[in-house]
Enzyme design. Sequence first.
Site, PDB file in Angstrom:
ATOM      1  N   SER B 265      -9.019  -2.750  -3.793  1.00  0.00           N
ATOM      2  CA  SER B 265      -8.182  -3.132  -5.010  1.00  0.00           C
ATOM      3  C   SER B 265      -8.790  -3.080  -6.316  1.00  0.00           C
ATOM      4  O   SER B 265      -9.232  -2.045  -6.447  1.00  0.00           O
ATOM      5  CB  SER B 265      -7.791  -4.738  -4.725  1.00  0.00           C
ATOM      6  OG  SER B 265      -6.960  -5.274  -5.838  1.00  0.00           O
ATOM      7  N   ASP B 588       1.986  -0.248  -1.343  1.00  0.00           N
ATOM      8  CA  ASP B 588       1.518  -1.152  -0.154  1.00  0.00           C
ATOM      9  C   ASP B 588       1.510  -2.510  -0.617  1.00  0.00           C
ATOM     10  O   ASP B 588       0.858  -3.478  -0.112  1.00  0.00           O
ATOM     11  CB  ASP B 588      -0.132  -0.821   0.059  1.00  0.00           C
ATOM     12  CG  ASP B 588      -0.780  -1.458  -1.114  1.00  0.00           C
ATOM     13  OD1 ASP B 588      -0.214  -1.846  -2.147  1.00  0.00           O
ATOM     14  OD2 ASP B 588      -2.210  -1.358  -1.118  1.00  0.00           O
ATOM     15  N   HIS B 641      -1.481  -4.738   1.154  1.00  0.00           N
ATOM     16  CA  HIS B 641      -2.591  -4.471   0.347  1.00  0.00           C
ATOM     17  C   HIS B 641      -3.688  -4.929   0.712  1.00  0.00           C
ATOM     18  O   HIS B 641      -4.886  -4.603   0.958  1.00  0.00           O
ATOM     19  CB  HIS B 641      -2.195  -5.036  -1.034  1.00  0.00           C
ATOM     20  CG  HIS B 641      -3.073  -4.710  -2.110  1.00  0.00           C
ATOM     21  ND1 HIS B 641      -3.432  -3.509  -2.425  1.00  0.00           N
ATOM     22  CD2 HIS B 641      -3.973  -5.589  -2.852  1.00  0.00           C
ATOM     23  CE1 HIS B 641      -4.510  -3.424  -3.252  1.00  0.00           C
ATOM     24  NE2 HIS B 641      -4.527  -4.663  -3.700  1.00  0.00           N
TER      25      HIS B 641
END
Lengths: 688, 686
Positions: B265, B588, B641
């Site tokens: 991320s 995602d 995610h």
Amino acid sequence: MASILRFRKLCYVEPVKCSSLGFQSYVTPKVGKKDDGIVPKVKTVVVEKKREQQKKKKKKRQPKEWRCIDYCCWMIGYMCTTWWLLLFLYHCLPATWPGFQVPESPGTRLKREGLTALHPVVLVPGIVTGGLELWEGRPCSEGLFRKRLWAGSFSEIFKRPLCWLEHLSLNNETGLDPPGIRVRAVPGLVSADYFAPGYFVWAVLIENLAKVGYEGKNLHMAAYDWRLSFQNTEIRDQALSRLKSNIELMYLTNGYKKVVVVPHSMGVIYFLHFLKWVESPPPTGGGGGSGWCAKHIKAIMNIGPAFLGVPKAVSNIFSSEAKDIAFIRSFAPGLLDSEILGLQTLEHIMRVSRTWDSIVSLLPKGGETIWGNLDWSAEEGHGFSFAKKGQASMSGNNLNNSNQRSLQLKDPVKYGRIISFGKVASQLPSSQLSTFDSKEFPRTNTSTNFNSSCGEVWTEYDEMSRERIRKIAENKAYTARTLFDLLRSVAPKMMQRAEAHFSHGISENLDDPKYEHYRYWSNPLETRLPDAPDMEIYCLYGVGIPTERAYVYKSSPSEKCKNIPFRIDSSAEGDEGSCLKSGVYFVDGDESVPVLSAGFMCAKGWRGRTRFNPSGMETHIREYRHKPPASLLEGRGMESGAHVDIMGNVALIEDILRVAAGATGAEIGGDKIYSDILRMSERINIRL
Amino acid sequence: MPLVRRKKPAEAEKNSGSDSGNRNEKSEEGEEEENGKKRRLHKKNEKSKAKKAKEKGKWSCVDSCCWLIGCICTIWWLLLFLYNAMPASFPQYVTEAITGPLPDPPGVKLRKEGLTAKHPVVFVPGIVTGGLELWEGHPCADGLFRKRLWGGTFGEVYKRPLCWVEHMSLDNETGLDPPGIRVRPVTGLVAADYFAPGYFVWAVLIANLARIGYEEKNMYMAAYDWRISFQNTEVRDQTLSQIKSKIELMVATGGGKKAVIVPHSMGVLYFLHFMKWVEAPAPMGGGGGPDWCSKHIKAVMNIGGPFLGVPKAVAGLFSAEAKDVAAARAIAPGFLDNDMFRRQTLQHVMKMSRTWDSTMSMIPKGGETIWGDLDWSPEEGHVPIKRRQINNGTKLARQDETGSLGSQLKSAYFGRIISFGKDVAEAKSSEIGRTDFRDAIKGRNFANNTCRDVWTEYHDMGIEGIRAVAEHKVYTAGSVLDLLQFVAPKMMARGSAHFSYGIAENLDDPKYKHYKYWSNPLETRLPNAPGMEIFSMYGVGIPTERAYVYELSSSAECYIPFQIDTSADSREDEESCLKDGVYTVEGDETVPALSAGFMCAKGWRGKTRFNPSGIRTYIREYDHSPPANLLEGRGTQSGAHVDIMGNFALIEDILRVATGATGEDLGGDQVYSDIFKWSEKINLHL
């Protein structure tokens, strides 16, 4: 809710029916007798009465039913509710109780004085205080991945004790991991801030450091696996390299401020090892070059240093009693000493702890020169008599001196005999002792008494013959020198393994190239301090607590598998005012480390320019007199001098904070001595 | 019990009393005596009855409560005991009984293949997943020293919410600590292995790495304070220096094996920043020299990387809705979104999160070139819902079909990241009447002193400003920046000193030596490390926020004046991806596939101006398939995610690379989405 109530009804209505049936049989005749003389007309009334009575009986039975399960539930419910209520009240309580004034912590006070974080601080924990976690294990340890096996709640000891012991053991031959098991030190500050929930080790010090501005970037805990020998922590985990890199990093990122190192207990000799390691050339050393320490370290503030070893370690290896691990005792005395978990608890412990090389590093160093021989010891006349305890409040050297003088008039205690068999042997003049050279222990006929049924709890005692055990006991008294022969004889494998890593002598000539080897690095009497004239070394330790110094042993009645053949003779008591108690001779110290071991190097061995301290760095002794906590509310006390509790000692914390904020040893007041360490050191005849 | 016993004689006497009553009818003699006795007895009767009633009442009220609690407690303890006594592998047995044998976790599988630890591994956690702990606080945070404020149980959020918000906020001007408060990242693997108890982030990956021989000495969690801007982590905590020193140490002690970096991320951008920082010369950089990366890094395996930002960040900054904080949502949706606690929850959250510079690192980068303008966007014609339905077909057929479907349909204008009203979102650009908002006067007339304690910059805007913003109607990735600059000038002033969102014309321009460009892949060059590999690993198959339909909220005094128009839904008959006011695309759940994949698919592929040394790039997509049943928890094939960190295929890829495999050994690209087609449509000078 409704359904539960219905359930409840069922609970006590059902049995009532049964019991009422039972009642009818004996109630009827009773009523009949009573009504004997009455006109038959009344019969109907009697039946009614019967019913009435039954009904009433029923009613009477109800509370009886309550009594069985419901009563229990009621009790539990009541207790729970009260508990919750108290808990709730406790949480509602203001943090600062109005009546009970919390004394100001040294951090807050010094912050007001204007102290701020200056030098980065490295903490080096000692033996047993650091946490260990599991990285790979046998099937029996499923679900424990990255959970703490050591420190924390210790819940696994009770759930699966044998599995736990297996995972904490090391390999008997190499002193490293057994195949298929990886147990590693917990990294970071959490590894040793609390040993068990609520039992602080470093937490108080960390909190006070934080108050003056310390945080993750300038505060580092050098956690290492304390079971391994020091060099092995580098070989297996690169712990020394990591420590080096962290110190260099903190030095760089904090504006080129040198580091203040605070080791505790065994961490002290670990860091001594580090000092030599970092300046030695690779592959055995860290390759930092000869100026590394001078460049990166401002001061080493040793807390409760075990420089010259502790006698406790002897009895620990010899019979796994009176452990250095004061902790284990304190939290589970019954577990270790009695035999709840099967008959062999102590044997299991011995087997596990004998695989830990690090314990050998704590054996007394310096032999008879330091610890005394059969007739002489440095501490004689300075014994810690229990009578003194009562007068402790009237402190004053005069009183102590007179006390000592009176003791000296008596036959002085022979502390040099670290192990003696029988109380008599511990007191006889040496000429009357029947000793022979301990090296002559017969090493043959080992397997005569070998018992294969005891195989699973293998301690090396199994391989010793009766005869040898008897011979050992015949020798009567052992000093710090002959002790090693004794240990080599009772635990040959362990000593062989560990003596490749540690040495316990005094060097004659420090230029001898053999002292380049790493086994000498952790012994202050066989290494030179680094060339760093500006560095300062502090010895900070508690005094005023009786500390184990010598033991009176006996042979224990031997059963087949209960086979630690020696026990401390706890029936050996001294006279009034003597320092012998339950088979142990005591001297002054901090409960684990005798003053001599903690203070000698700073008081004499390194003071001024000696051959152990060629650059003449300054040493300072700071003693803290033990004062037990005044009330229960104080917990473990803020003026304690005990080996671990001293980490919460306000005066000690203040000293560390001041040095970390830039003060030198002279600025915080130089030496502060309560014990007789200087006089004791003088008596030790060592070439400097 | 004594009460019960005492009752007995009384009742017996009562019996005899009624007895004697019967007898009275026949024998008259001694009546008076009897009467007296009766009266006495009567009294006694009454007394005992009263006693009884009392007793009964007592039992039924307090005691049955206690009884109930007792029962519950006992049952609870019993269950707890049973649970503890249960063997640890029990849940697995149950799962296997229901679903059949589970596949071996990748760690076990690869260990059987004989793989062992080789390259040291560095994890770089993303935003919000790292724990934060308190080192110094105001009096209200008494007793929380070195306790987690973020991550863990979040117990303090409920106990003292205002205090918590106060400590989590940063200084509004500097973006650093407010005076008297020091909140620092938790260090070590524990920093981000679990976000909350039972909610894993890195734990599964760590466990699998441990199976093939990794441990503390060759794994490192580069925990940093994710609230502050990247350069400030170095200024305040020296975090970048720490990472540098740790990597150097691990490479040195691991026998010269280069490190494998696994950022997740926002950690992806953070590590991009690190790679520039470490080679830049000293005071601003780390002074590692121009070949530091090629000496120390084997591969960078980006998981779910928002290279070009995420549209969610815009919504988060604009109205504190639809936060990137997917995890925070998951644990406390009610807490954040409705007004349970007090009326200003959302405002408090906004005030807090607007002091966090790092959220600005994720504003969409590359402007209209990447994200599309009013009429065009790279993803146009794409219908994620449709694609899910025909998922079984081969890749080629699927592409054809979506293509044809797309051309038939009126495609969504994804380029309009924020539009006011659904009709505006769907109208042709020529039909939209826009007024410029930039010159609008921010009136002071709306500023309300009662809202002072929850200060968000909206209070300074006034009615004029708000109306002007709404009348501009449509914002693209380029004008969204202007919009944010308008509604939150202070925050953007702070943020623009640390981040940049453009595309470089000429990378040789000396201004690109400044650190504000380092985390933007379109304004920096990759380091000169031809041996290095870059992986882009992300999940696909989940609708992901891409554009928003907004409305003016019925403005009570202290409210945020804009909110997502949740009534804007696509019509039943229409194949569209508008739902609850949000246009979704492939991704995602948080990062659109475009943002995660573009750099590896096109921007860095081959020798481009952004990648002068020709570092090889690989795209590894993981198609999302939700967990089959509840027992599987968050699934072993998830593409979401955060849940992707438990995806077995992804873990296996990481393990293989960590044990020495190259991208080619893994099988090169693995693509399910249309990322290459979209990338082609983007007209970027390379």
